[in-house]
Design a protein around this motif. Structure first.
Motif, PDB file in Angstrom:
ATOM      1  N   PHE A 154      74.840  47.363 132.434  1.00 40.68           N
ATOM      2  CA  PHE A 154      76.006  47.166 133.137  1.00 40.68           C
ATOM      3  C   PHE A 154      76.384  48.567 133.477  1.00 40.68           C
ATOM      4  CE2 PHE A 154      80.641  45.708 133.588  1.00 40.68           C
ATOM      5  CZ  PHE A 154      80.444  44.644 133.849  1.00 40.68           C
ATOM      6  N   GLU A 155      77.312  48.415 134.761  1.00 35.87           N
ATOM      7  CA  GLU A 155      77.735  49.776 135.504  1.00 35.87           C
ATOM      8  C   GLU A 155      78.807  50.594 134.544  1.00 35.87           C
ATOM      9  OE1 GLU A 155      79.441  48.839 139.197  1.00 35.87           O
ATOM     10  OE2 GLU A 155      77.732  48.089 140.195  1.00 35.87           O
ATOM     11  N   ASP A 156      79.582  49.810 133.959  1.00 40.90           N
ATOM     12  CA  ASP A 156      80.557  50.643 133.088  1.00 40.90           C
ATOM     13  C   ASP A 156      79.884  51.089 131.787  1.00 40.90           C
ATOM     14  OD1 ASP A 156      82.732  51.417 131.352  1.00 40.90           O
ATOM     15  OD2 ASP A 156      84.008  50.181 132.066  1.00 40.90           O
ATOM     16  N   PRO A 157      79.778  52.603 131.650  1.00 40.93           N
ATOM     17  CA  PRO A 157      79.156  52.731 130.377  1.00 40.93           C
ATOM     18  C   PRO A 157      79.634  51.996 128.993  1.00 40.93           C
ATOM     19  CG  PRO A 157      80.001  54.608 131.191  1.00 40.93           C
ATOM     20  CD  PRO A 157      80.082  53.482 132.155  1.00 40.93           C
ATOM     21  N   ASP A 158      81.038  51.856 129.141  1.00 41.27           N
ATOM     22  CA  ASP A 158      81.648  51.583 127.588  1.00 41.27           C
ATOM     23  C   ASP A 158      81.180  50.099 127.627  1.00 41.27           C
ATOM     24  OD1 ASP A 158      82.493  54.140 127.228  1.00 41.27           O
ATOM     25  OD2 ASP A 158      84.495  53.677 128.364  1.00 41.27           O
ATOM     26  N   ILE A 159      81.341  49.275 128.456  1.00 40.57           N
ATOM     27  CA  ILE A 159      81.036  48.007 128.525  1.00 40.57           C
ATOM     28  C   ILE A 159      79.636  47.726 128.076  1.00 40.57           C
ATOM     29  CG2 ILE A 159      80.816  45.699 129.830  1.00 40.57           C
ATOM     30  CD1 ILE A 159      83.483  46.618 131.266  1.00 40.57           C
ATOM     31  N   ARG A 160      78.794  48.808 128.987  1.00 42.15           N
ATOM     32  CA  ARG A 160      77.179  48.335 128.664  1.00 42.15           C
ATOM     33  C   ARG A 160      76.830  48.706 127.201  1.00 42.15           C
ATOM     34  NH1 ARG A 160      75.621  52.156 132.108  1.00 42.15           N
ATOM     35  NH2 ARG A 160      75.487  53.994 131.010  1.00 42.15           N
ATOM     36  N   THR A 161      77.687  49.808 126.390  1.00 41.47           N
ATOM     37  CA  THR A 161      77.348  50.132 125.145  1.00 41.47           C
ATOM     38  C   THR A 161      77.910  48.854 124.352  1.00 41.47           C
ATOM     39  OG1 THR A 161      77.641  52.568 125.542  1.00 41.47           O
ATOM     40  CG2 THR A 161      77.862  51.620 123.254  1.00 41.47           C
ATOM     41  N   LYS A 162      78.942  48.253 124.732  1.00 38.90           N
ATOM     42  CA  LYS A 162      79.636  47.119 123.679  1.00 38.90           C
ATOM     43  C   LYS A 162      78.314  45.767 123.908  1.00 38.90           C
ATOM     44  CE  LYS A 162      84.304  48.100 124.086  1.00 38.90           C
ATOM     45  NZ  LYS A 162      85.638  47.843 124.481  1.00 38.90           N
ATOM     46  N   ILE A 163      78.067  45.600 125.128  1.00 36.26           N
ATOM     47  CA  ILE A 163      76.800  44.395 125.169  1.00 36.26           C
ATOM     48  C   ILE A 163      75.791  44.941 124.444  1.00 36.26           C
ATOM     49  CG2 ILE A 163      75.581  43.254 126.764  1.00 36.26           C
ATOM     50  CD1 ILE A 163      77.759  43.794 128.942  1.00 36.26           C
ATOM     51  N   ARG A 164      75.196  45.975 124.676  1.00 35.12           N
ATOM     52  CA  ARG A 164      74.018  46.415 123.803  1.00 35.12           C
ATOM     53  C   ARG A 164      74.111  46.342 122.215  1.00 35.12           C
ATOM     54  NH1 ARG A 164      71.106  51.625 126.862  1.00 35.12           N
ATOM     55  NH2 ARG A 164      70.852  50.527 128.959  1.00 35.12           N
ATOM     56  N   MET A 165      75.344  46.559 121.754  1.00 32.06           N
ATOM     57  CA  MET A 165      75.511  46.522 120.382  1.00 32.06           C
ATOM     58  C   MET A 165      75.622  45.227 119.942  1.00 32.06           C
ATOM     59  SD  MET A 165      78.135  49.783 119.509  1.00 32.06           S
ATOM     60  CE  MET A 165      77.971  49.437 117.881  1.00 32.06           C
ATOM     61  N   ALA A 166      76.225  44.408 120.764  1.00 28.06           N
ATOM     62  CA  ALA A 166      76.533  42.861 120.702  1.00 28.06           C
ATOM     63  C   ALA A 166      74.908  42.256 120.418  1.00 28.06           C
ATOM     64  CB  ALA A 166      77.299  42.073 121.693  1.00 28.06           C
ATOM     65  N   GLY A 167      74.138  42.533 121.266  1.00 25.90           N
ATOM     66  CA  GLY A 167      72.792  42.215 121.198  1.00 25.90           C
ATOM     67  C   GLY A 167      72.043  42.541 120.041  1.00 25.90           C
ATOM     68  N   ILE A 168      72.168  43.872 119.708  1.00 24.71           N
ATOM     69  CA  ILE A 168      71.570  44.500 118.431  1.00 24.71           C
ATOM     70  C   ILE A 168      72.140  43.576 117.115  1.00 24.71           C
ATOM     71  CG2 ILE A 168      71.513  46.245 116.612  1.00 24.71           C
ATOM     72  CD1 ILE A 168      71.535  47.948 119.275  1.00 24.71           C
ATOM     73  N   LYS A 169      73.568  43.156 117.054  1.00 23.82           N
ATOM     74  CA  LYS A 169      74.206  42.445 115.935  1.00 23.82           C
ATOM     75  C   LYS A 169      73.647  41.133 116.016  1.00 23.82           C
ATOM     76  CE  LYS A 169      78.379  45.064 115.775  1.00 23.82           C
ATOM     77  NZ  LYS A 169      79.948  44.994 115.937  1.00 23.82           N
ATOM     78  N   GLY A 170      73.414  40.427 117.385  1.00 25.11           N
ATOM     79  CA  GLY A 170      72.863  39.200 117.379  1.00 25.11           C
ATOM     80  C   GLY A 170      71.292  38.852 116.779  1.00 25.11           C
ATOM     81  N   LEU A 171      70.534  39.995 117.292  1.00 26.10           N
ATOM     82  CA  LEU A 171      69.229  39.869 116.661  1.00 26.10           C
ATOM     83  C   LEU A 171      69.186  40.138 115.192  1.00 26.10           C
ATOM     84  CD1 LEU A 171      67.426  42.192 119.378  1.00 26.10           C
ATOM     85  CD2 LEU A 171      67.079  39.675 118.922  1.00 26.10           C
ATOM     86  N   GLN A 172      70.136  40.962 114.459  1.00 29.89           N
ATOM     87  CA  GLN A 172      70.257  41.142 113.229  1.00 29.89           C
ATOM     88  C   GLN A 172      70.601  39.782 112.568  1.00 29.89           C
ATOM     89  OE1 GLN A 172      73.294  43.901 111.732  1.00 29.89           O
ATOM     90  NE2 GLN A 172      72.064  44.584 110.145  1.00 29.89           N
ATOM     91  N   GLY A 173      71.622  38.895 113.267  1.00 25.89           N
ATOM     92  CA  GLY A 173      72.076  37.808 112.515  1.00 25.89           C
ATOM     93  C   GLY A 173      70.862  36.800 112.799  1.00 25.89           C
ATOM     94  N   VAL A 174      70.252  36.578 113.760  1.00 23.08           N
ATOM     95  CA  VAL A 174      69.163  35.637 113.915  1.00 23.08           C
ATOM     96  C   VAL A 174      67.991  35.946 112.808  1.00 23.08           C
ATOM     97  CG1 VAL A 174      67.101  34.962 115.169  1.00 23.08           C
ATOM     98  CG2 VAL A 174      69.286  35.563 116.244  1.00 23.08           C
ATOM     99  N   VAL A 175      67.547  37.236 112.422  1.00 24.85           N
ATOM    100  CA  VAL A 175      66.727  37.817 111.522  1.00 24.85           C
ATOM    101  C   VAL A 175      67.432  37.110 109.978  1.00 24.85           C
ATOM    102  CG1 VAL A 175      65.709  39.396 110.352  1.00 24.85           C
ATOM    103  CG2 VAL A 175      65.993  39.550 112.712  1.00 24.85           C
ATOM    104  N   ARG A 176      68.525  37.355 109.816  1.00 23.29           N
ATOM    105  CA  ARG A 176      69.265  36.969 108.325  1.00 23.29           C
ATOM    106  C   ARG A 176      69.001  35.479 108.485  1.00 23.29           C
ATOM    107  NH1 ARG A 176      74.556  40.779 108.364  1.00 23.29           N
ATOM    108  NH2 ARG A 176      73.501  42.815 107.765  1.00 23.29           N
ATOM    109  N   LYS A 177      69.358  34.687 109.540  1.00 23.81           N
ATOM    110  CA  LYS A 177      69.437  33.476 109.458  1.00 23.81           C
ATOM    111  C   LYS A 177      67.976  32.748 109.158  1.00 23.81           C
ATOM    112  CE  LYS A 177      72.561  29.857 109.263  1.00 23.81           C
ATOM    113  NZ  LYS A 177      73.412  30.023 108.232  1.00 23.81           N
ATOM    114  N   THR A 178      67.113  33.145 109.649  1.00 23.61           N
ATOM    115  CA  THR A 178      65.839  32.560 109.774  1.00 23.61           C
ATOM    116  C   THR A 178      64.779  32.950 108.772  1.00 23.61           C
ATOM    117  OG1 THR A 178      64.907  33.917 111.634  1.00 23.61           O
ATOM    118  CG2 THR A 178      66.086  32.066 112.186  1.00 23.61           C
TER     119      THR A 178
END
Length: 816
Positions: A154-178
């Motif tokens: 994403f062009e905006d670095p702040d939003i890009r950072t938030k999206i990436r962190m959301a993706g990391i948290k999501g992967l962490q959640g998938v691992v915990r759940k499965t």
């Protein structure tokens, strides 16, 4: 119409009316809490309605997303979160399906805020422990979508950072759940790991400036928690920490592929950091699996550039340092075999200058890069050895020794470019590896830790002309013998007036040490003597010889060993005085200095005052008249030595007769002290390049038996001619062939002959043995002693009755 509408509204199902009531007219007002409580109570009272509530909420959310009414979307997700947290009944599965459908709808949206909102809801859901398992739930979409968010551009670095962190948290959640749900799709399958792991490494690499500070950074500031790299590291550690024995390979393989694809081995820093995280995070008993994968990857990259191979080896070095003791796994020797094979391969590449690479054709070798790789492999071999117990380290030492090409003993190893230079380089590299393995080696029983199969080939290298190889052998020997860390105190040769300042650690020589010296002492003395007479020896060689003599005195000395060491020191003095060896002046001065420094040390260890006084007097005289015979003037940067070395006698020399006299008065073996030391010559001399085969055989003809090596009377040497040598070689070949044929016939006879024939043959041999014994007993028969003491039969007459010696009765005084 109003009445009709009111009537229809009243006829709507209660769960729909409760759901509608949680939405305010103005979405800015947020969720209507009172009505939310009513909805929650209703869901708990009638759990069978949960799936309908979820479906209705999902319908409203989809409509609001399509109409861009994002305020109502947030309210719907908040309501879903609260219902999930409150309801853990058996009917929650269908409700979860509606929930995941809504999360998926949000993640598919183009709006970053909706993606982050959906991720946060999914993470809350992932932390819920469900009471009942699910048979049909799939998380493939979430793994793919969260991995994609981790790579957001994403062009905006702040939003890009938030999206990436959301993706990391999501992967962490998938691992915990499965990870703990056996009914779910296996998250460790390569199809999932190949997405999850590279996504984490991508974000970890983006924050490479923040080095991992500890094995598990549990405490971090809020600013660090906001960093994608820190969040990624915690997620990566959690993933690895949950990996069971069978899942380690699937988790590590994507790491190796990521480092390959992005050329990250050459930098080493990131690769080392990744594997530090891996080694600290996985269960310690699984460490050897990671090491085995790295070794396999090294094999797969055998034709990659030296920098890539060196990077993999450096990672192996770090992994071995972290691995717990003995965690290299059951295939210990295979680890060293792989490393030694790549060491040999690197030597071949360096000497040939190039090799054929399947991808890019012929690869030109850079010599300095191959040297760096070789040093890295040697360090890694030492690192692995340090994790092993003593008995396994002994096996590794023996294994490496078996790989070293020894002229005349071990066959030359096959190589792409065989020749003397290849063999020499392999000898040097493997001896350096052996030096790393023996560093810090300590054993209580040297006899078993250092068998003949190891020491004999090792000592044979002391006879080679190559000065570097001889120095490596001496370094290995002193490392093996030093078990109390005394070596640093003898790193330089000097005359020490009072050795008490060294604070030496001396233990009583054990029974095992006595047996070791009884078996190997003469070999050690012999090689010390022969190394001292090498013309190519320089200061480091003499320093190691001094260390070796001193450490033998510290670690393995009994009274007999002390006597022999003194004799060796005096023999070295005689060697330096002899003109037959044609030693350079520097070497003669160095040998004198070595002898004086060691006699000064051993005299203080024996604590015989008269011995110490004699050594002190000679050293004082040398300091006045011939300082070039002492180490302080020889073992310096610019040695102060004369052009010639003549007329050394009298008070400048240590007198064997005087030392024998003073030590004899203290109970030492004077006969042994008075006998000059002469080294034994054995078959090992054939390995030395400084002697021809004719000279070797002449020496062996003159040498005395091993049982009496220092007998003064020697048999005259047999004259050796060309014909003698020719006949000896031809005869020995013929005899050897005859012996092989005879053995073959004997084996064949016992394999194929019938039992009766074999029994008759053995019986005949037994009968023959008995007849020979009877003849021997007949010879020992003597006439019985006469009671009067006179002879009862004359010469030539037969005695009517005779008694064998073994049946005679002797008086008690004759028996002892």
């Amino acid at each position: 119409m109003t009445g009709v509408c009111g009537c229809c509204g009243a006829l709507r199902p209660r769960y729909k009316r409760l759901v509608d009531n949680i939405f305010p007219e103005d979405p800015e007002d947020g969720l209507v809490k009172a009505n939310m409580e009513k909805l929650t109570f209703y869901a708990l009272s009638a759990p069978e309605k949960l799936d309908r509530i979820g479906a209705y909420l999902s319908e409203r959310l989809s409509r609001d997303v399509a109409r861009h009414r994002y305020g109502y979307v947030c309210i719907a997700m908040e309501a879903l979160d609260q219902l999930l947290m409150a309801c853990h009944c058996q009917s929650i599965n269908l409700f979860v399906e509606s929930f995941l459908k809504m999360v998926r709808k949000l993640l598919e949206a183009d709006k970053p805020n909706l993606q982050i909102l959906g991720t946060n809801s999914f993470v809350k859901f992932a932390n819920i422990e469900e009471d009942t398992p699910s048979y049909h739930r799939s998380y493939d979409f979430f793994v793919s979508r969260f991995s994609e968010m981790c790579h957001s551009s994403f062009e905006d670095p702040d939003i890009r950072t938030k999206i990436r962190m959301a993706g990391i948290k999501g992967l962490q959640g998938v691992v915990r759940k499965t990870v703990n749900d056996e009914l779910q799709a296996n998250i460790w399958d390569p199809q999932h790991m190949d997405k999850i792991v590279p996504s984490l490494l991508f974000n970890l690499q983006s924050g490479e400036g923040t080095e991992s500070r500890s094995p598990s950074p549990l405490q971090a500031s809020k600013k660090e928690k906001e960093s994608p790299a820190e969040l990624t590291e915690r997620c990566f550690r959690e993933l690895l920490g949950r990996a069971a024995y069978g899942n380690i390979k699937n988790a590590v393989t994507p790491v190796l592929m990521h480092l390959d694809n992005h050329s990250l081995w050459e930098g080493k820093t990131f690769a080392v950091r990744c594997f530090k995280i891996i080694m600290y995070s996985i269960q310690s008993q699984h460490s050897h699996l990671v090491i085995q994968q790295l070794l396999g990857h090294l094999d797969a990259n055998s034709k990659s550039s030296a920098t890539v191979r060196a990077g993999i080896v450096e990672v192996l070095l770090e992994a071995a340092a972290i691995a717990a003791s003995g965690s290299v796994g059951p295939t210990v020797l295979e680890v060293f075999n792989t490393l030694l094979r790549h060491l040999r391969l690197s030597v071949d590449y360096e000497l040939t200058g190039s090799y054929d690479c399947t991808n890019i054709g012929t690869k030109i070798i850079k010599e300095h890069e191959e040297r760096q790789l070789q040093e890295a492999v040697i360090r890694t071999i030492g690192s692995f050895a340090n994790t092993l117990p003593t008995y396994q380290r002994s096996e590794v030492m023996l294994f490496i020794m078996g790989k070293i090409p020894i002229p005349g003993m071990h066959p030359t190893l096959p190589s792409t470019g065989s020749g003397p230079e290849v063999n020499r380089m392999i000898q040097v590299m493997l001896l350096k590896s052996l030096r790393q393995v023996t560093c810090g080696f300590q054993t209580t029983n040297m006899l078993t830790a250092l068998p003949n199969s190891f020491l004999d080939p090792l000592l044979s290298f002391a006879l080679l002309e190559d000065a570097e190889i001889r120095l490596l052998v001496l370094e290995i020997l002193v490392s093996l013998i030093d078990r109390h860390d005394n070596l640093p105190k003898f790193s330089t040769i000097s005359i020490i007036s009072d050795i008490s300042v060294l604070k030496l650690k001396v233990d009583k020589c054990s029974r095992q040490d006595n047996l070791f010296m009884k078996k190997h002492a003469q070999h050690l003395y012999r090689h010390i003597y022969l190394c001292s007479k090498e013309q190519s020896s320089v200061q480091p060689h003499f320093e190691k010889l001094y260390s070796l003599l001193a450490l033998i005195s510290m670690e393995l000395a009994n009274e007999e060993v002390v006597v022999d060491l003194i004799r060796v020191a005096l023999a070295l003095q005689d060697l330096a005085l002899s003109c037959e060896e044609m030693l350079p002046v520097y070497n003669r001065c160095a040998v004198h200095a070595l002898s004086s420094a060691y006699l000064n040390l051993i005299s203080q260890l024996t604590t015989v005052p008269a011995f110490c006084q004699h050594v002190h007097e000679v050293i004082e005289m040398r300091q006045k008249e011939s300082p070039y015979l002492l180490p302080e003037d020889v073992f310096i940067e610019n040695p102060k030595i004369p052009k010639t070395l003549e007329n050394l006698e009298g008070e400048l020399l240590f007198q064997q007769a005087k030392i024998t006299e003073v030590l004899g008065g203290s109970g030492y073996n004077t006969e042994r002290l008075a006998t000059p030391y002469v080294p034994q010559f054995t078959d090992e001399d054939r390995l030395s390049k400084r002697k021809s085969i004719g000279e070797t055989i002449s020496l062996q003809v003159e040498v005395e038996s091993r049982n009496s090596p220092e007998k003064e009377e020697r048999t005259p040497a047999e004259e050796i001619t060309f014909e003698t040598l020719k006949n000896a070689i031809v005869d020995s070949v013929g005899v050897e062939e005859q012996e092989k044929e005879r053995r073959r016939q004997v084996v064949e006879k016992f394999q194929k002959a019938p039992f009766e024939e074999i029994a008759a043959h053995c019986g005949a041999r037994a009968t023959m043995l008995q007849s020979k014994l009877n003849q021997i007993f007949e010879i020992t028969i003597r006439p019985p002693p006469s009671p009067s003491g006179t002879i009862t039969s004359s010469y030539g007459q037969t005695q009517s009755r005779s008694v064998p010696v073994y049946e005679m009765k002797f008086p008690d005084l004759c028996v002892y």
